[in-house]
Design a protein around this motif. Structure first.
Motif, PDB file in Angstrom:
ATOM      1  N   GLY A 172      -8.175  -6.589  -5.169  1.00  0.00           N
ATOM      2  CA  GLY A 172      -9.398  -5.937  -4.707  1.00  0.00           C
ATOM      3  C   GLY A 172     -10.239  -5.342  -5.817  1.00  0.00           C
ATOM      4  N   LEU A 173      -9.599  -4.870  -6.891  1.00  0.00           N
ATOM      5  CA  LEU A 173     -10.320  -4.211  -7.973  1.00  0.00           C
ATOM      6  C   LEU A 173     -10.405  -5.059  -9.235  1.00  0.00           C
ATOM      7  CD1 LEU A 173      -9.752  -1.851  -5.988  1.00  0.00           C
ATOM      8  CD2 LEU A 173      -9.479  -0.376  -7.975  1.00  0.00           C
ATOM      9  N   ARG A 174      -9.944  -6.283  -9.137  1.00  0.00           N
ATOM     10  CA  ARG A 174      -9.869  -7.163 -10.309  1.00  0.00           C
ATOM     11  C   ARG A 174     -11.175  -7.269 -11.094  1.00  0.00           C
ATOM     12  NH1 ARG A 174      -7.919 -13.504  -9.947  1.00  0.00           N
ATOM     13  NH2 ARG A 174      -8.194 -14.050 -12.143  1.00  0.00           N
ATOM     14  N   PRO A 175     -12.338  -7.360 -10.455  1.00  0.00           N
ATOM     15  CA  PRO A 175     -13.560  -7.509 -11.252  1.00  0.00           C
ATOM     16  C   PRO A 175     -13.938  -6.269 -12.058  1.00  0.00           C
ATOM     17  CG  PRO A 175     -13.902  -8.198  -8.965  1.00  0.00           C
ATOM     18  CD  PRO A 175     -12.610  -7.447  -9.017  1.00  0.00           C
ATOM     19  N   HIS A 176     -13.354  -5.113 -11.704  1.00  0.00           N
ATOM     20  CA  HIS A 176     -13.839  -3.853 -12.258  1.00  0.00           C
ATOM     21  C   HIS A 176     -12.838  -3.106 -13.128  1.00  0.00           C
ATOM     22  CE1 HIS A 176     -17.008  -4.479  -9.320  1.00  0.00           C
ATOM     23  NE2 HIS A 176     -16.124  -4.443  -8.338  1.00  0.00           N
ATOM     24  N   VAL A 177     -11.546  -3.383 -12.980  1.00  0.00           N
ATOM     25  CA  VAL A 177     -10.513  -2.552 -13.607  1.00  0.00           C
ATOM     26  C   VAL A 177      -9.677  -3.379 -14.568  1.00  0.00           C
ATOM     27  CG1 VAL A 177      -8.474  -1.111 -13.200  1.00  0.00           C
ATOM     28  CG2 VAL A 177     -10.429  -0.990 -11.637  1.00  0.00           C
ATOM     29  N   ARG A 178      -9.508  -2.852 -15.769  1.00  0.00           N
ATOM     30  CA  ARG A 178      -8.656  -3.479 -16.769  1.00  0.00           C
ATOM     31  C   ARG A 178      -7.364  -2.683 -16.970  1.00  0.00           C
ATOM     32  NH1 ARG A 178     -10.797  -4.083 -22.918  1.00  0.00           N
ATOM     33  NH2 ARG A 178     -11.873  -2.233 -22.152  1.00  0.00           N
ATOM     34  N   TYR A 179      -7.445  -1.352 -16.925  1.00  0.00           N
ATOM     35  CA  TYR A 179      -6.299  -0.485 -17.212  1.00  0.00           C
ATOM     36  C   TYR A 179      -5.691   0.053 -15.918  1.00  0.00           C
ATOM     37  CZ  TYR A 179      -7.793  -0.486 -22.086  1.00  0.00           C
ATOM     38  OH  TYR A 179      -8.136  -0.865 -23.361  1.00  0.00           O
ATOM     39  N   TRP A 180      -4.391  -0.169 -15.765  1.00  0.00           N
ATOM     40  CA  TRP A 180      -3.649   0.267 -14.587  1.00  0.00           C
ATOM     41  C   TRP A 180      -2.435   1.080 -15.012  1.00  0.00           C
ATOM     42  CZ3 TRP A 180      -5.242  -1.223  -9.649  1.00  0.00           C
ATOM     43  CH2 TRP A 180      -6.200  -2.234  -9.588  1.00  0.00           C
ATOM     44  N   ALA A 181      -2.171   2.158 -14.265  1.00  0.00           N
ATOM     45  CA  ALA A 181      -0.897   2.873 -14.360  1.00  0.00           C
ATOM     46  C   ALA A 181      -0.178   2.701 -13.034  1.00  0.00           C
ATOM     47  CB  ALA A 181      -1.110   4.354 -14.654  1.00  0.00           C
ATOM     48  N   THR A 182       1.060   2.287 -13.082  1.00  0.00           N
ATOM     49  CA  THR A 182       1.815   2.096 -11.838  1.00  0.00           C
ATOM     50  C   THR A 182       2.223   3.435 -11.238  1.00  0.00           C
ATOM     51  OG1 THR A 182       3.848   1.890 -13.140  1.00  0.00           O
ATOM     52  CG2 THR A 182       2.689  -0.148 -12.538  1.00  0.00           C
ATOM     53  N   LEU A 183       2.856   4.284 -12.050  1.00  0.00           N
ATOM     54  CA  LEU A 183       3.439   5.540 -11.578  1.00  0.00           C
ATOM     55  C   LEU A 183       2.929   6.712 -12.403  1.00  0.00           C
ATOM     56  CD1 LEU A 183       7.204   4.480 -11.335  1.00  0.00           C
ATOM     57  CD2 LEU A 183       5.485   4.355  -9.511  1.00  0.00           C
ATOM     58  N   ASN A 184       2.769   7.832 -11.742  1.00  0.00           N
ATOM     59  CA  ASN A 184       2.425   9.078 -12.414  1.00  0.00           C
ATOM     60  C   ASN A 184       3.636  10.004 -12.448  1.00  0.00           C
ATOM     61  OD1 ASN A 184       0.188  11.091 -13.357  1.00  0.00           O
ATOM     62  ND2 ASN A 184       1.389  12.218 -11.838  1.00  0.00           N
ATOM     63  N   GLU A 185       4.076  10.347 -13.650  1.00  0.00           N
ATOM     64  CA  GLU A 185       5.138  11.338 -13.861  1.00  0.00           C
ATOM     65  C   GLU A 185       6.319  11.174 -12.902  1.00  0.00           C
ATOM     66  OE1 GLU A 185       3.488  15.274 -13.825  1.00  0.00           O
ATOM     67  OE2 GLU A 185       2.311  14.945 -15.635  1.00  0.00           O
ATOM     68  N   PRO A 186       6.973  10.038 -12.920  1.00  0.00           N
ATOM     69  CA  PRO A 186       8.111   9.861 -12.001  1.00  0.00           C
ATOM     70  C   PRO A 186       9.226  10.861 -12.256  1.00  0.00           C
ATOM     71  CG  PRO A 186       8.044   8.106 -13.644  1.00  0.00           C
ATOM     72  CD  PRO A 186       6.746   8.846 -13.746  1.00  0.00           C
ATOM     73  N   GLU A 187       9.398  11.315 -13.520  1.00  0.00           N
ATOM     74  CA  GLU A 187      10.450  12.285 -13.802  1.00  0.00           C
ATOM     75  C   GLU A 187      10.169  13.632 -13.146  1.00  0.00           C
ATOM     76  OE1 GLU A 187       8.907  10.845 -17.235  1.00  0.00           O
ATOM     77  OE2 GLU A 187       7.412  11.662 -15.893  1.00  0.00           O
ATOM     78  N   VAL A 188       8.907  14.053 -13.135  1.00  0.00           N
ATOM     79  CA  VAL A 188       8.539  15.320 -12.496  1.00  0.00           C
ATOM     80  C   VAL A 188       8.721  15.212 -10.989  1.00  0.00           C
ATOM     81  CG1 VAL A 188       6.635  16.901 -12.012  1.00  0.00           C
ATOM     82  CG2 VAL A 188       6.964  16.012 -14.328  1.00  0.00           C
ATOM     83  N   TYR A 189       8.226  14.133 -10.420  1.00  0.00           N
ATOM     84  CA  TYR A 189       8.335  13.957  -8.977  1.00  0.00           C
ATOM     85  C   TYR A 189       9.790  13.942  -8.528  1.00  0.00           C
ATOM     86  CZ  TYR A 189       8.353  11.736  -4.416  1.00  0.00           C
ATOM     87  OH  TYR A 189       8.596  11.452  -3.100  1.00  0.00           O
ATOM     88  N   ALA A 190      10.623  13.158  -9.208  1.00  0.00           N
ATOM     89  CA  ALA A 190      12.030  13.066  -8.792  1.00  0.00           C
ATOM     90  C   ALA A 190      12.704  14.424  -8.863  1.00  0.00           C
ATOM     91  CB  ALA A 190      12.762  12.051  -9.669  1.00  0.00           C
TER      92      ALA A 190
END
Length: 428
Positions: A172-190
């Motif tokens: 859906g965002l392929r034409p506009h986005v080059r940089y992706w992060a999968t997860l944010n701070e998984p160590e903090v969340y866990a």
């Protein structure tokens, strides 16, 4: 003399649940259940062991209100993102990091909301229009209610659905986005959700904690592979919270080193092999064996901007490009923010001089927001937001950040197109 490279990004960060408003996810449900309890216990320190809030007398009235802990309309960024991006453009920023609210895109298992996907595509396109490279985070702590009820991050099905969600957003965002992060701070969340029990689902179980960590690793790896299959040129990474540990007397240094290893290394050591970049998120220094005399944020966190260089050097051993994807402080009076940003950029420049491949700095946050189980009273924003009227106003520190960006760009020996786009519209 070392200068910031011409391709360096100067940006700001947000997360969907903290700013959008109108969400219905596992956090929304948790807020409804926990708000009164959090208000009653607001006098207790929950600031990662950093001690009591320095400004308690000033914030206690707000902190003792249950509504402080319900995100509600947040700051209505979902409707006002153009206004907010315009403020970021006004101070000359050339990148913006935001997250996708999974529960909006997939409100029911396997059913996707095309309007929500278009909304995030339009956000990314607007970033480009306003001279800002979009950095998109797929998961920033919240889950759809159906995913939480299916077992959350202990469920293999939820991992599979997350990977499918990653593919949908990549397409859906392929034409506009080059940089992706999968997860944010998984160590903090866990840690917060499965050991401390202060975030949903509220468990205090080492077994569940270990299970959730393993699931989060599988989620990253699956999402990384799926995004790269959608578009091989996507740059896919993850964001990790890192803490500086110091010890005095010297005899305690082995303890500090051991704590640093436990807190910082688990996810980077296991995920760097399937990542195109790593995001450093840094907020405070922890002291072992002594009390610090450093300035403190409104949350009682030690302010040690020199830690950026320490942690960037530490992460550099994984051999990946680095971005500082979050760095900031709760500072309602805007007393320390200008100094902190300037000192942080100086520390990053020192890391660059040491050969570290750091490519961007994103201040947390663009906006005053909803700070999870602390609620609304901590103010992290470059933009002050009146939570009653939603009126926005750039703080003096935001203008200072913009001036620093201009200064850094003027020092660069080479100017690229993306550097010049945002500086053209800087106004005080």
């Amino acid at each position: 003399m070392t200068h910031f490279p011409s391709h360096f990004y100067f940006g700001s960060s947000t997360s969907a649940h903290q700013v959008e408003g109108g969400n219905m996810n596992d956090w929304t449900r948790w807020e409804q259940q926990q708000a009164s309890k959090l208000a009653r216990e607001a006098h207790r320190s929950t600031n990662y062991g950093q001690g009591p809030t320095p400004r308690w007398d000033e914030v206690k009235t707000e902190a003792r209100q249950a509504e402080n802990y319900r995100s509600g309309q947040a700051v209505d960024h979902y409707s006002r993102y153009r206004e907010d991006l315009a403020l970021a453009r006004q101070i000359g920023l050339n990148a913006f990091r935001f997250s996708i609210e999974w529960s909006r895109v997939e409100p029911r298992r396997g059913q996707y909301d095309e309007a929500a996907i278009r909304h995030y595509a339009e956000m990314a396109a607007t970033c480009h229009k306003y001279g800002q490279e979009p950095f998109v985070t797929l998961w920033h702590f919240t889950l759809p209610v159906w995913a939480a009820e299916a077992g959350g991050w202990e469920s293999a099905e939820v991992v599979e659905r997350f990977v499918a969600f990653a593919e949908v957003m990549g397409q859906g965002l392929r034409p506009h986005v080059r940089y992706w992060a999968t997860l944010n701070e998984p160590e903090v969340y866990a840690g917060q959700a499965y050991l401390a029990g202060v975030w949903p689902p509220g468990y205090r179980s080492p077994t569940r904690f270990s299970r959730a960590r393993r699931a989060l690793m599988r989620a990253h790896r699956g999402a990384y592979q799926k995004l790269k299959s959608v578009e091989p040129t996507f740059q896919v990474g993850f964001c990790t919270n890192q803490t500086v540990f110091v010890a005095s007397p010297a005899v305690l240094r082995p303890v500090a080193n051991w704590l640093a290893h436990l807190a910082n290394d688990y996810f980077p050591a296991r995920l760097a092999g399937q990542a195109d970049w790593i995001g450093l998120q840094y907020y405070f220094r922890r002291s072992v064996g002594w009390s610090s005399s450093l300035p403190k944020s409104d949350l009682g966190w030690d302010l040690y901007p020199e830690g950026h260089a320490i942690l960037l050097r530490r992460l550099a051993r994984f051999g990946k490009p680095l971005f500082v994807t979050e760095s900031g402080l709760a500072d309602a009076r805007d007393r320390y923010r200008s100094w902190y940003i300037e000192a942080s950029l100086a520390s990053i420049k020192q890391a660059l001089a040491d050969g570290v491949d750091c490519r961007g700095y994103f201040h947390w946050s663009l906006l005053d927001n909803f700070e999870w189980h602390e609620g609304f009273w901590p103010r992290f924003g470059l933009v002050r937001v009146d939570h009653a009227t939603l009126e926005r106003e750039l703080r003096p520190s935001a203008y200072h950040y913009g001036e620093l960006v201009q200064r850094c760009r003027s020092e660069q020996s080479v100017t690229t197109d993306h550097d010049s786009v945002a500086t053209a519209s800087f106004k005080r």
